[in-house]
Write an enzyme that holds these catalytic residues in place. Sequence first.
Site, PDB file in Angstrom:
ATOM      1  N   GLN A  79      -4.410  -1.977   9.666  1.00 24.26           N
ATOM      2  CA  GLN A  79      -4.157  -3.159   8.848  1.00 24.26           C
ATOM      3  C   GLN A  79      -4.625  -4.440   9.540  1.00 24.26           C
ATOM      4  O   GLN A  79      -4.350  -4.656  10.707  1.00 24.26           O
ATOM      5  CB  GLN A  79      -2.660  -3.265   8.517  1.00 24.26           C
ATOM      6  N   LYS A  91       0.830  -1.203   0.000  1.00 24.87           N
ATOM      7  CA  LYS A  91       0.000   0.000   0.000  1.00 24.87           C
ATOM      8  C   LYS A  91       0.869   1.259   0.000  1.00 24.87           C
ATOM      9  O   LYS A  91       0.577   2.227  -0.703  1.00 24.87           O
ATOM     10  CB  LYS A  91      -0.955  -0.011   1.207  1.00 24.87           C
ATOM     11  N   ASP A 100     -10.853   2.198   4.052  1.00 25.02           N
ATOM     12  CA  ASP A 100     -11.107   0.766   3.882  1.00 25.02           C
ATOM     13  C   ASP A 100     -12.585   0.488   3.587  1.00 25.02           C
ATOM     14  O   ASP A 100     -12.926  -0.601   3.145  1.00 25.02           O
ATOM     15  CB  ASP A 100     -10.705  -0.011   5.151  1.00 25.02           C
TER      16      ASP A 100
END
Lengths: 289, 289
Positions: B97, B53, B120
């Site tokens: 994460q 990412k 997200d």
Amino acid sequence: MVAERLDGRACAAEVESTLAARIMALKTKGVEPHLAVIIVGEDPASKVYVSAKQSACERLGIKSTKYSLVSDVGKEELIKLVQTLNADIDVHGILIQSPLPSGMDEIGLTELVDPSKDVDGFHPHNLGRLVQGRTDGLLPCTPSGIIRMLEWAGAKLAGARAVVIGRSRVVGMPLSLMLAARGCDATVSIVHSKTEDIASICRDADILVAAVGSPGLVKSDWVKSGAVVIDVGVNRIPDSNKERGWSLAGDVDPEVSEKASMLSPVPGGVGPMTIAMLMTNTVSSAEQY
Amino acid sequence: MVAERLDGRACAAEVESTLAARIMALKTKGVEPHLAVIIVGEDPASKVYVSAKQSACERLGIKSTKYSLVSDVGKEELIKLVQTLNADIDVHGILIQSPLPSGMDEIGLTELVDPSKDVDGFHPHNLGRLVQGRTDGLLPCTPSGIIRMLEWAGAKLAGARAVVIGRSRVVGMPLSLMLAARGCDATVSIVHSKTEDIASICRDADILVAAVGSPGLVKSDWVKSGAVVIDVGVNRIPDSNKERGWSLAGDVDPEVSEKASMLSPVPGGVGPMTIAMLMTNTVSSAEQY
């Protein structure tokens, strides 16, 4: 086969009877469950719904307050009212009755209600919990009423094929999530106006739910023999035999009762369950205080 | 038939190229898109994901900041960090994460992130918008990446039969809602571990998505000839031929490529799309400031 009638009134009465002890316990602690109902304008259906909800409150010993606003109420005033009710610790549930006058942003107004007082279960925060598979919060009333009624009737849900006709934010979408969630464990198909060969998909259903607003849409040959059929449609059709000029029809053709094992009719099926689950949400919300 | 490979890397590159102009426009206005990534503990997979990412951010000119916390970090400290990032007007996206160290409440932590910075797309507020049929907000990255890839490949969605295997909050549930929503208009079935005769339901699918985490689950005889198959599974299976001792396998048996018309493989399919959509969300979020 003639379908057993899924008697929503009887099931709702049982749900309401389980609330009595909870309401008593709250009152012993000095908490009186309190539902605030906002109605905007003069829509006759809205008035009927609000009146039925307030009757249920009265029956159960839940306080209800109705806020009637004129149909051209300013957005500012409506927002201010919702904010006042959000801040009032003596109010446990807030609902804005649908349908609102045309042009009003129903979804936007729903978002103003504090999620912890959103007894309709329509706030995105509460709907999002369903996507996460969490069914322990304030659930939308019609879907949760349908599931409660299916369980009450002893319908097998785990591994059953469920077909939901209609993808509304109020019924079809949340009900599909709830049926597919752990605990219910149904295999769910969502069908809608763009679905090809809808009849053949419906014929695979052990549980068939029609929530689309199309009178008599589901015919007998859409239904597997022995299926459980839930009619959520509330449609007014012209009827010259009635003084009021219309009668109520569901989305399911009455002939389906010859094919299904159980059928939740309109009226008398899902409607009373929706109100019973609204009462349940109001009591649950009051218990959080 | 040998399936056309749905090249997620190529599609992701196209998505990223459309972001370049938007990022440029932001910088012209003095706004540098900024993603904050929180990683807790030493999980090797988490490290790989975070690194990928951050590379994507660097490639596109998006600022990224990594916050590495020890695996036994106190809940208070984690909450405080999220709150600080929520309040920081120079941070446009925040992600925590997954996977987190066992025992940590992943869903609870997600709810701490400001929904407007939830790149997200996992916050209940953002998931709930999908139940309402609104697909204009911060969408969960893997489902939105799958839909973008299907559209890019020219797969017919409207009226198509889509079967989603798996009911996770991250993929299965939100993807089902998005496929069924207006605009996509697929007829969607959600199947899972409690589904009976799963193979026969899959064989009806024009679009088959496997997101369950079971290596090689979907066999050739589960697939209709010419179907579009999307493999979302990321499974490590023992492999003594590899120095690291494992190789990556999807949920779809490779033999399916003989039956499908298009197949999104693992790796190289959905993975790059997930990252491209995360970048898209970060830019969208920055544009709201």
